[in-house]
Design a protein around this motif. Structure first.
Motif, PDB file in Angstrom:
ATOM      1  N   LEU A  98      -2.560 -13.714 -11.984  1.00 40.45           N
ATOM      2  CA  LEU A  98      -2.242 -12.511 -11.788  1.00 40.45           C
ATOM      3  C   LEU A  98      -2.344 -11.955 -10.350  1.00 40.45           C
ATOM      4  CD1 LEU A  98      -2.763 -10.861 -15.092  1.00 40.45           C
ATOM      5  CD2 LEU A  98      -0.730 -11.523 -14.500  1.00 40.45           C
ATOM      6  N   ASN A  99      -3.218 -12.208  -9.673  1.00 41.37           N
ATOM      7  CA  ASN A  99      -3.777 -11.847  -8.311  1.00 41.37           C
ATOM      8  C   ASN A  99      -2.754 -12.424  -7.512  1.00 41.37           C
ATOM      9  OD1 ASN A  99      -4.833 -14.239  -7.300  1.00 41.37           O
ATOM     10  ND2 ASN A  99      -6.933 -13.601  -7.462  1.00 41.37           N
ATOM     11  N   GLY A 100      -2.041 -13.493  -7.771  1.00 42.49           N
ATOM     12  CA  GLY A 100      -1.375 -14.144  -6.630  1.00 42.49           C
ATOM     13  C   GLY A 100      -0.113 -13.137  -6.242  1.00 42.49           C
ATOM     14  N   LEU A 101      -0.088 -12.311  -7.234  1.00 39.22           N
ATOM     15  CA  LEU A 101       1.194 -11.103  -6.975  1.00 39.22           C
ATOM     16  C   LEU A 101       0.659  -9.498  -6.658  1.00 39.22           C
ATOM     17  CD1 LEU A 101       3.444 -12.086 -10.202  1.00 39.22           C
ATOM     18  CD2 LEU A 101       3.785 -12.759  -7.793  1.00 39.22           C
ATOM     19  N   TYR A 102      -0.597  -9.459  -6.929  1.00 41.18           N
ATOM     20  CA  TYR A 102      -1.181  -8.198  -6.250  1.00 41.18           C
ATOM     21  C   TYR A 102      -0.952  -7.942  -4.873  1.00 41.18           C
ATOM     22  CZ  TYR A 102      -4.524  -4.787  -5.575  1.00 41.18           C
ATOM     23  OH  TYR A 102      -5.364  -3.610  -5.196  1.00 41.18           O
ATOM     24  N   LYS A 103      -0.080  -7.044  -4.457  1.00 41.17           N
ATOM     25  CA  LYS A 103      -0.018  -6.639  -3.138  1.00 41.17           C
ATOM     26  C   LYS A 103       0.282  -7.853  -2.259  1.00 41.17           C
ATOM     27  CE  LYS A 103      -2.598  -2.233  -3.226  1.00 41.17           C
ATOM     28  NZ  LYS A 103      -3.378  -1.387  -2.705  1.00 41.17           N
ATOM     29  N   SER A 104       0.959  -8.981  -2.637  1.00 41.65           N
ATOM     30  CA  SER A 104       1.152  -9.996  -1.837  1.00 41.65           C
ATOM     31  C   SER A 104       1.827 -10.014  -0.704  1.00 41.65           C
ATOM     32  CB  SER A 104       1.594 -11.186  -2.825  1.00 41.65           C
ATOM     33  OG  SER A 104       2.977 -10.821  -3.127  1.00 41.65           O
ATOM     34  N   ASP A 105       2.670  -8.789  -0.427  1.00 43.87           N
ATOM     35  CA  ASP A 105       3.207  -8.629   0.748  1.00 43.87           C
ATOM     36  C   ASP A 105       2.104  -8.189   1.781  1.00 43.87           C
ATOM     37  OD1 ASP A 105       2.416  -6.091  -0.183  1.00 43.87           O
ATOM     38  OD2 ASP A 105       4.288  -5.177   0.740  1.00 43.87           O
ATOM     39  N   GLN A 106       1.147  -7.891   1.299  1.00 46.04           N
ATOM     40  CA  GLN A 106       0.063  -7.382   2.692  1.00 46.04           C
ATOM     41  C   GLN A 106      -1.030  -8.377   2.904  1.00 46.04           C
ATOM     42  OE1 GLN A 106      -1.522  -3.582   1.160  1.00 46.04           O
ATOM     43  NE2 GLN A 106       0.591  -2.902   0.446  1.00 46.04           N
ATOM     44  N   ARG A 107      -0.876  -9.557   2.004  1.00 46.49           N
ATOM     45  CA  ARG A 107      -2.092 -10.658   2.159  1.00 46.49           C
ATOM     46  C   ARG A 107      -1.482 -11.830   2.719  1.00 46.49           C
ATOM     47  NH1 ARG A 107      -4.803 -11.378  -3.289  1.00 46.49           N
ATOM     48  NH2 ARG A 107      -2.797 -12.215  -3.556  1.00 46.49           N
ATOM     49  N   VAL A 108      -2.377 -12.695   3.442  1.00 45.62           N
ATOM     50  CA  VAL A 108      -1.933 -13.872   4.162  1.00 45.62           C
ATOM     51  C   VAL A 108      -2.308 -15.226   2.922  1.00 45.62           C
ATOM     52  CG1 VAL A 108      -2.491 -15.510   5.915  1.00 45.62           C
ATOM     53  CG2 VAL A 108      -2.481 -12.914   6.229  1.00 45.62           C
ATOM     54  N   VAL A 109      -3.226 -14.956   1.969  1.00 51.90           N
ATOM     55  CA  VAL A 109      -3.447 -15.832   1.024  1.00 51.90           C
ATOM     56  C   VAL A 109      -2.372 -15.872  -0.294  1.00 51.90           C
ATOM     57  CG1 VAL A 109      -5.962 -15.569   1.628  1.00 51.90           C
ATOM     58  CG2 VAL A 109      -4.962 -14.333  -0.218  1.00 51.90           C
ATOM     59  N   GLY A 110      -2.389 -16.971  -0.708  1.00 54.96           N
ATOM     60  CA  GLY A 110      -1.716 -16.860  -2.109  1.00 54.96           C
ATOM     61  C   GLY A 110      -0.422 -17.630  -2.116  1.00 54.96           C
ATOM     62  N   MET A 111       0.430 -17.487  -2.988  1.00 56.64           N
ATOM     63  CA  MET A 111       1.715 -18.007  -2.930  1.00 56.64           C
ATOM     64  C   MET A 111       2.692 -17.577  -2.049  1.00 56.64           C
ATOM     65  SD  MET A 111       2.310 -17.857  -7.096  1.00 56.64           S
ATOM     66  CE  MET A 111       2.210 -16.339  -7.376  1.00 56.64           C
ATOM     67  N   GLY A 112       2.515 -16.504  -1.450  1.00 53.03           N
ATOM     68  CA  GLY A 112       3.380 -15.835  -0.530  1.00 53.03           C
ATOM     69  C   GLY A 112       4.578 -15.016  -1.136  1.00 53.03           C
ATOM     70  N   ALA A 113       4.402 -14.660  -2.336  1.00 55.43           N
ATOM     71  CA  ALA A 113       5.555 -14.028  -2.884  1.00 55.43           C
ATOM     72  C   ALA A 113       6.167 -12.806  -2.353  1.00 55.43           C
ATOM     73  CB  ALA A 113       5.000 -13.588  -4.420  1.00 55.43           C
ATOM     74  N   ASN A 114       5.357 -11.997  -1.472  1.00 56.56           N
ATOM     75  CA  ASN A 114       5.719 -10.937  -0.664  1.00 56.56           C
ATOM     76  C   ASN A 114       6.263  -9.656  -1.622  1.00 56.56           C
ATOM     77  OD1 ASN A 114       5.325 -12.153   1.960  1.00 56.56           O
ATOM     78  ND2 ASN A 114       7.248 -13.005   1.812  1.00 56.56           N
ATOM     79  N   PHE A 115       5.266  -9.471  -2.609  1.00 58.78           N
ATOM     80  CA  PHE A 115       5.679  -8.780  -3.687  1.00 58.78           C
ATOM     81  C   PHE A 115       4.657  -7.676  -3.803  1.00 58.78           C
ATOM     82  CE2 PHE A 115       4.902  -7.508  -8.510  1.00 58.78           C
ATOM     83  CZ  PHE A 115       6.042  -7.181  -8.806  1.00 58.78           C
ATOM     84  N   SER A 116       5.098  -6.404  -3.933  1.00 55.53           N
ATOM     85  CA  SER A 116       4.278  -5.183  -4.129  1.00 55.53           C
ATOM     86  C   SER A 116       4.862  -4.456  -4.910  1.00 55.53           C
ATOM     87  CB  SER A 116       3.785  -4.462  -2.828  1.00 55.53           C
ATOM     88  OG  SER A 116       2.691  -3.657  -3.001  1.00 55.53           O
ATOM     89  N   ASP A 117       4.360  -3.792  -6.106  1.00 58.98           N
ATOM     90  CA  ASP A 117       4.859  -3.003  -6.976  1.00 58.98           C
ATOM     91  C   ASP A 117       3.905  -1.913  -7.370  1.00 58.98           C
ATOM     92  OD1 ASP A 117       7.301  -2.567  -9.096  1.00 58.98           O
ATOM     93  OD2 ASP A 117       5.336  -2.577 -10.352  1.00 58.98           O
ATOM     94  N   ALA A 118       4.309  -0.573  -7.500  1.00 60.65           N
ATOM     95  CA  ALA A 118       3.158   0.212  -7.609  1.00 60.65           C
ATOM     96  C   ALA A 118       2.750   0.119  -9.172  1.00 60.65           C
ATOM     97  CB  ALA A 118       4.119   1.645  -7.323  1.00 60.65           C
ATOM     98  N   GLU A 119       3.511   0.195 -10.217  1.00 62.96           N
ATOM     99  CA  GLU A 119       3.222  -0.189 -11.457  1.00 62.96           C
ATOM    100  C   GLU A 119       2.227  -1.400 -11.773  1.00 62.96           C
ATOM    101  OE1 GLU A 119       5.023  -0.227 -16.137  1.00 62.96           O
ATOM    102  OE2 GLU A 119       6.173  -0.594 -14.602  1.00 62.96           O
ATOM    103  N   TYR A 120       2.737  -2.487 -11.242  1.00 66.30           N
ATOM    104  CA  TYR A 120       2.262  -3.771 -11.202  1.00 66.30           C
ATOM    105  C   TYR A 120       0.472  -3.490 -10.492  1.00 66.30           C
ATOM    106  CZ  TYR A 120       0.700  -8.745 -11.124  1.00 66.30           C
ATOM    107  OH  TYR A 120       0.167  -9.991 -11.393  1.00 66.30           O
ATOM    108  N   ASN A 121       0.526  -3.172  -9.144  1.00 66.65           N
ATOM    109  CA  ASN A 121      -0.667  -3.007  -8.662  1.00 66.65           C
ATOM    110  C   ASN A 121      -1.710  -1.951  -9.395  1.00 66.65           C
ATOM    111  OD1 ASN A 121       0.504  -4.597  -6.630  1.00 66.65           O
ATOM    112  ND2 ASN A 121       1.105  -2.904  -5.326  1.00 66.65           N
TER     113      ASN A 121
END
Length: 199
Positions: A98-121
């Motif tokens: 689940l952490n691969g999608l957490y604020k992934s638009d702001q992080r360099v690590v992970g899958m590169g999903a570029n996802f940030s959703d207020a409810e999810y976060n």
């Protein structure tokens, strides 16, 4: 208790209808989608399979192979339209996926999903400070549903891992968790000595 996915099968007719509603009937007017993959046979084949699936509804996909450092650079610099990345867990908890999608638009690590959703976060932040419990599992389930609905990543394949090991190695099991498994392994020294004596 397991939960049944609301998306159990592909639906080509529905996909074509949605594509038409988006203004691209049979894919007309939609430019080819570039899918960046690593330059190895398996990843190229996965890309080609995705290409064939999308062709069924009229979407053209161009598969572009990259050496891994180049793909990684493209992903981290947000220079891909779509890319194929692998992910496996570092520890045996759903949070690791689940952490691969957490604020992934702001992080360099992970899958590169570029996802940030207020409810999810917000739900993720609540879940990660909780001890293992039914309440935390319920939050994980909610997070999983949000990811399924918003679809920041398409989870496409779980690979088989054929493994060879000596018969005198005890308690070995393949696991997608990379760290700490060796603590459960052991060696049958007598079996090892017997086998070595034969050669």
């Amino acid at each position: 208790a397991s939960e049944t996915t609301p998306y159990p099968t592909d639906n080509v007719a529905n996909a074509k209808q949605l594509l038409a509603e988006a203004g691209y009937p049979e894919g007309r007017g939609l430019p080819p989608i570039v899918l960046d993959v690593t330059a190895n046979t398996v990843r190229r084949q996965i890309g080609e399979f995705f290409q064939k699936c999308m062709a069924q509804i009229g979407i053209k996909v161009k598969v572009v192979p990259n050496i891994f450092p180049e793909l990684s650079k493209k992903v981290h610099q947000k220079q891909t339209v779509m890319h194929l990345m692998g992910w496996s867990s570092d520890y045996p908890d759903a949070e690791n996926f689940l952490n691969g999608l957490y604020k992934s638009d702001q992080r360099v690590v992970g899958m590169g999903a570029n996802f940030s959703d207020a409810e999810y976060n917000a739900l993720y932040e609540r879940a990660t400070v909780m001890q293992p419990s039914p309440a935390r599992t319920a939050l994980y389930t909610q997070l999983n549903r949000i990811a399924a609905e918003k679809l920041p990543a398409i989870y496409i394949v779980h690979k088989k891992h054929p493994v060879l090991y000596h018969g005198w190695v005890k308690n070995y099991r393949w696991s997608d968790c990379h760290y700490g498994n060796e603590q459960y392994m052991d060696i049958d020294l007598e079996a090892k000595r017997t086998l070595k004596a034969k050669f």
